[in-house]
Structure formats: C-alpha cells, structure tokens
Design a protein around this motif. Structure first.
Motif, PDB file in Angstrom:
ATOM      1  N   MET A 186      28.403   3.295 -19.545  1.00 58.27           N
ATOM      2  CA  MET A 186      26.552   3.631 -18.974  1.00 58.27           C
ATOM      3  C   MET A 186      27.234   5.004 -18.825  1.00 58.27           C
ATOM      4  N   HIS A 187      28.296   5.729 -18.584  1.00 56.43           N
ATOM      5  CA  HIS A 187      28.109   6.899 -17.671  1.00 56.43           C
ATOM      6  C   HIS A 187      27.055   7.984 -18.479  1.00 56.43           C
ATOM      7  N   ARG A 188      27.346   8.109 -19.943  1.00 51.37           N
ATOM      8  CA  ARG A 188      27.488   8.856 -20.761  1.00 51.37           C
ATOM      9  C   ARG A 188      25.940   8.549 -21.024  1.00 51.37           C
ATOM     10  N   TRP A 189      25.280   7.307 -21.108  1.00 51.59           N
ATOM     11  CA  TRP A 189      24.310   7.286 -21.505  1.00 51.59           C
ATOM     12  C   TRP A 189      23.116   7.162 -20.609  1.00 51.59           C
ATOM     13  N   LEU A 190      23.637   7.235 -19.113  1.00 55.26           N
ATOM     14  CA  LEU A 190      22.410   7.477 -18.370  1.00 55.26           C
ATOM     15  C   LEU A 190      22.229   9.152 -18.494  1.00 55.26           C
ATOM     16  N   LEU A 191      23.743   9.653 -18.556  1.00 48.58           N
ATOM     17  CA  LEU A 191      23.490  11.531 -18.320  1.00 48.58           C
ATOM     18  C   LEU A 191      23.560  11.768 -19.518  1.00 48.58           C
ATOM     19  N   ARG A 192      22.911  11.501 -20.114  1.00 51.06           N
ATOM     20  CA  ARG A 192      22.915  11.852 -21.817  1.00 51.06           C
ATOM     21  C   ARG A 192      23.589  13.413 -21.860  1.00 51.06           C
ATOM     22  N   THR A 193      24.958  12.781 -21.397  1.00 46.08           N
ATOM     23  CA  THR A 193      26.297  14.070 -21.576  1.00 46.08           C
ATOM     24  C   THR A 193      26.452  14.603 -23.424  1.00 46.08           C
ATOM     25  N   LEU A 194      26.537  13.450 -23.699  1.00 47.39           N
ATOM     26  CA  LEU A 194      27.224  13.531 -24.666  1.00 47.39           C
ATOM     27  C   LEU A 194      26.521  12.229 -26.220  1.00 47.39           C
ATOM     28  N   PRO A 195      27.226  12.889 -27.253  1.00 45.61           N
ATOM     29  CA  PRO A 195      25.983  11.229 -27.671  1.00 45.61           C
ATOM     30  C   PRO A 195      27.028   9.895 -27.748  1.00 45.61           C
ATOM     31  N   LEU A 196      26.540   9.302 -27.891  1.00 42.07           N
ATOM     32  CA  LEU A 196      27.101   7.415 -27.959  1.00 42.07           C
ATOM     33  C   LEU A 196      27.954   7.412 -28.673  1.00 42.07           C
ATOM     34  N   THR A 197      28.775   6.531 -29.187  1.00 40.22           N
ATOM     35  CA  THR A 197      28.966   6.552 -30.818  1.00 40.22           C
ATOM     36  C   THR A 197      30.380   5.413 -30.839  1.00 40.22           C
ATOM     37  N   HIS A 198      30.618   5.063 -32.322  1.00 37.16           N
ATOM     38  CA  HIS A 198      31.592   3.678 -32.083  1.00 37.16           C
ATOM     39  C   HIS A 198      32.736   4.603 -31.668  1.00 37.16           C
ATOM     40  N   ALA A 199      33.321   5.536 -31.765  1.00 40.18           N
ATOM     41  CA  ALA A 199      34.825   6.153 -32.068  1.00 40.18           C
ATOM     42  C   ALA A 199      34.635   6.547 -30.220  1.00 40.18           C
ATOM     43  N   TYR A 200      33.269   6.735 -29.789  1.00 40.45           N
ATOM     44  CA  TYR A 200      33.638   6.486 -28.141  1.00 40.45           C
ATOM     45  C   TYR A 200      33.802   5.325 -27.575  1.00 40.45           C
ATOM     46  N   ALA A 201      33.408   4.792 -28.039  1.00 40.55           N
ATOM     47  CA  ALA A 201      33.854   3.402 -27.806  1.00 40.55           C
ATOM     48  C   ALA A 201      35.300   2.615 -28.367  1.00 40.55           C
ATOM     49  N   ASP A 202      35.878   2.858 -28.972  1.00 43.08           N
ATOM     50  CA  ASP A 202      36.910   2.823 -29.183  1.00 43.08           C
ATOM     51  C   ASP A 202      37.543   3.548 -28.388  1.00 43.08           C
ATOM     52  N   GLU A 203      37.511   4.261 -28.042  1.00 42.62           N
ATOM     53  CA  GLU A 203      38.815   5.197 -26.399  1.00 42.62           C
ATOM     54  C   GLU A 203      38.543   4.802 -25.435  1.00 42.62           C
ATOM     55  N   ILE A 204      37.563   4.464 -25.403  1.00 41.65           N
ATOM     56  CA  ILE A 204      37.346   3.554 -24.284  1.00 41.65           C
ATOM     57  C   ILE A 204      38.093   2.324 -23.978  1.00 41.65           C
ATOM     58  N   VAL A 205      38.220   1.435 -25.407  1.00 44.20           N
ATOM     59  CA  VAL A 205      38.748   0.375 -25.215  1.00 44.20           C
ATOM     60  C   VAL A 205      40.567   0.582 -25.683  1.00 44.20           C
ATOM     61  N   ASP A 206      41.158   2.136 -25.862  1.00 45.40           N
ATOM     62  CA  ASP A 206      41.647   2.245 -25.742  1.00 45.40           C
ATOM     63  C   ASP A 206      42.623   2.778 -24.660  1.00 45.40           C
ATOM     64  N   TYR A 207      42.210   3.548 -24.002  1.00 46.57           N
ATOM     65  CA  TYR A 207      42.593   3.981 -22.540  1.00 46.57           C
ATOM     66  C   TYR A 207      42.823   3.032 -21.810  1.00 46.57           C
ATOM     67  N   ALA A 208      41.513   1.979 -21.943  1.00 45.81           N
ATOM     68  CA  ALA A 208      41.628   0.597 -20.961  1.00 45.81           C
ATOM     69  C   ALA A 208      42.575  -0.357 -21.376  1.00 45.81           C
ATOM     70  N   VAL A 209      42.115  -0.874 -22.498  1.00 45.03           N
ATOM     71  CA  VAL A 209      43.185  -1.846 -22.433  1.00 45.03           C
ATOM     72  C   VAL A 209      44.968  -1.005 -22.543  1.00 45.03           C
ATOM     73  N   GLY A 210      45.502  -0.185 -22.998  1.00 41.69           N
ATOM     74  CA  GLY A 210      46.949   0.771 -22.685  1.00 41.69           C
ATOM     75  C   GLY A 210      47.623   0.653 -20.795  1.00 41.69           C
ATOM     76  N   GLY A 211      46.364  -0.027 -20.208  1.00 43.30           N
ATOM     77  CA  GLY A 211      46.633   0.105 -18.492  1.00 43.30           C
ATOM     78  C   GLY A 211      46.419  -1.230 -18.067  1.00 43.30           C
ATOM     79  N   LEU A 212      45.988  -2.027 -19.292  1.00 46.89           N
ATOM     80  CA  LEU A 212      45.944  -3.233 -18.631  1.00 46.89           C
ATOM     81  C   LEU A 212      46.987  -3.537 -18.969  1.00 46.89           C
ATOM     82  N   ALA A 213      48.243  -2.902 -20.291  1.00 51.72           N
ATOM     83  CA  ALA A 213      48.726  -3.439 -20.966  1.00 51.72           C
ATOM     84  C   ALA A 213      50.044  -4.277 -19.831  1.00 51.72           C
ATOM     85  N   PRO A 214      51.195  -5.750 -20.002  1.00 49.61           N
ATOM     86  CA  PRO A 214      52.030  -5.521 -19.424  1.00 49.61           C
ATOM     87  C   PRO A 214      53.219  -4.439 -19.417  1.00 49.61           C
TER      88      PRO A 214
END
Length: 216
Positions: A186-214
């Motif tokens: 939502m931050h990137r979408w609201l500010l329109r700083t950079l394109p909102l892409t599938h690749a970016y969504a995938d990176e968000i998940v990888d970073y978040a899940v890596g931090g949530l894993a045991p």
C-alpha cells in the motif's frame, strides 16, 4: 380482459441503484473525486437528484456503496472463475488458499492484490475513498469496517493455520504479521514511487516469511 400487472417497484429501485453505482464509479474514474458531484451522478444515471439523497447523504456515501458493490461482484466473478470443485457444490472455499506452502499461497494473493490496485476501474475509487477517509473519520471507519477488516481477517486465518503447522513462530501476532505484507504494498501504491509489480509482491512475501519462520 386480463388484469394489468403492477410495476415491480423493487426491481425498478434495484435498476436505479445499479445505474447510480455505475455512474459514480465512472465519473470518479473519468474526472476524479473532487469534480464528481451528486448532480453529475444523477445526470449520468438518468435519475433525479432527490432519488440519490433519499438513499445516501453524500457523494462519499454513494461511492462507498458503489465500491462495495463492485468489490462484491469482482469477488463473485473470481470465485466463479476459480471454481475447480470443492465438495459437491463446485465452489471454491473462501479465503486464502492453504496448499501447505505459505509463501506460495501469500504470493498468489498479493499478486491478485497488485492486479486489483493497478486496475483503472478499481484504482480511482480506491484512492478516492482512501483520501476521503483520512479527512472524514466516519467514512474512514466505515471503509475499514466494511471492506478492509474482512479481507485482513483472511490473512489472520491463514497465518494462524501456518502457526499450527509449525511454519510460523508461535510468538508471532498474525494481525501484526499481515501488516508486513500489506503495508509495503500500500505504501508503494499510495506514493506511486515505483511500479507495483508481481515481482515486488513476491519479494515482500520472501522477506516477511523469512522473518516469521521458526528460528533454528
């Protein structure tokens, strides 16, 4: 002579409401929220201005109703298209998929969210309601309660299932964890700083899940 059938007032009301919804969404997309007026919506929908005021107190309320209706139709269409057969009904189970692969499931949903946010038909009303909700606390609370909270609850359910499966640490608060996924998008979408892409969504998940894993 056969008796004359009385006009169906409820059907006429439904047609008028749909015309008003469609007019409000079209105008916001074409001219923006500030230049959209009740008069303009009425003219576009082919109804009297008082018809709109009989059902809604303001253009913000009209747009809220129209957007909720649009979101509901989009969800129904997506469900119909995705129905691969779950049980006897042939309808998919509601919520975020649970394939056993948390990252893959979240990427699927975040990619769909990217597509919605980039869809011109949804982007303009979403931005309008988001902006208006900041200055109109009542509208903002309604937007959160009716639209955002039900969607966020799906993330909470999926993350809790991941906790039970041992894929997410037991001490993680799912309500905070989902903000690691939704917040950057939502931050990137609201500010329109950079394109909102599938690749970016995938990176968000990888970073978040890596931090949530045991932790090892």
């Amino acid at each position: 002579m056969a008796p004359t059938k009385a006009p169906d007032s409820s059907r006429r009301s439904d047609r008028s409401r749909r015309a008003i919804h469609d007019a409000a969404l079209a105008l916001v997309t074409e001219v923006g929220y500030r230049r959209t007026t009740i008069e303009g919506i009425a003219a576009r929908a082919g109804v009297g201005k008082q018809t709109i005021y009989r059902w809604w107190p303001s253009k913000a309320a009209v747009l809220m109703d129209a957007f909720l209706d649009l979101a509901g139709r989009a969800a129904d269409d997506a469900g119909a298209g995705a129905g691969s057969g779950s049980g006897d009904t042939g309808e998919p189970a509601p919520g975020i998929p649970d394939t056993g692969d948390l990252a893959a499931d979240l990427k699927l949903v975040l990619r769909a969210t990217v597509d919605e946010l980039n869809d011109p038909a949804l982007e303009a009303p979403t931005r309008a309601l988001t902006a208006e909700g900041i200055v109109d606390a009542k509208l903002g609370a309604e937007f959160v309660h009716k639209l955002l909270d039900p969607q966020l609850a799906l993330y909470v359910t999926r993350l809790r299932a991941a906790q039970e499966a041992g894929d997410v640490r037991a001490d993680v608060d799912p309500r905070i964890a989902l903000e690691l996924l939704i917040g950057p998008l939502m931050h990137r979408w609201l500010l329109r700083t950079l394109p909102l892409t599938h690749a970016y969504a995938d990176e968000i998940v990888d970073y978040a899940v890596g931090g949530l894993a045991p932790r090892a």
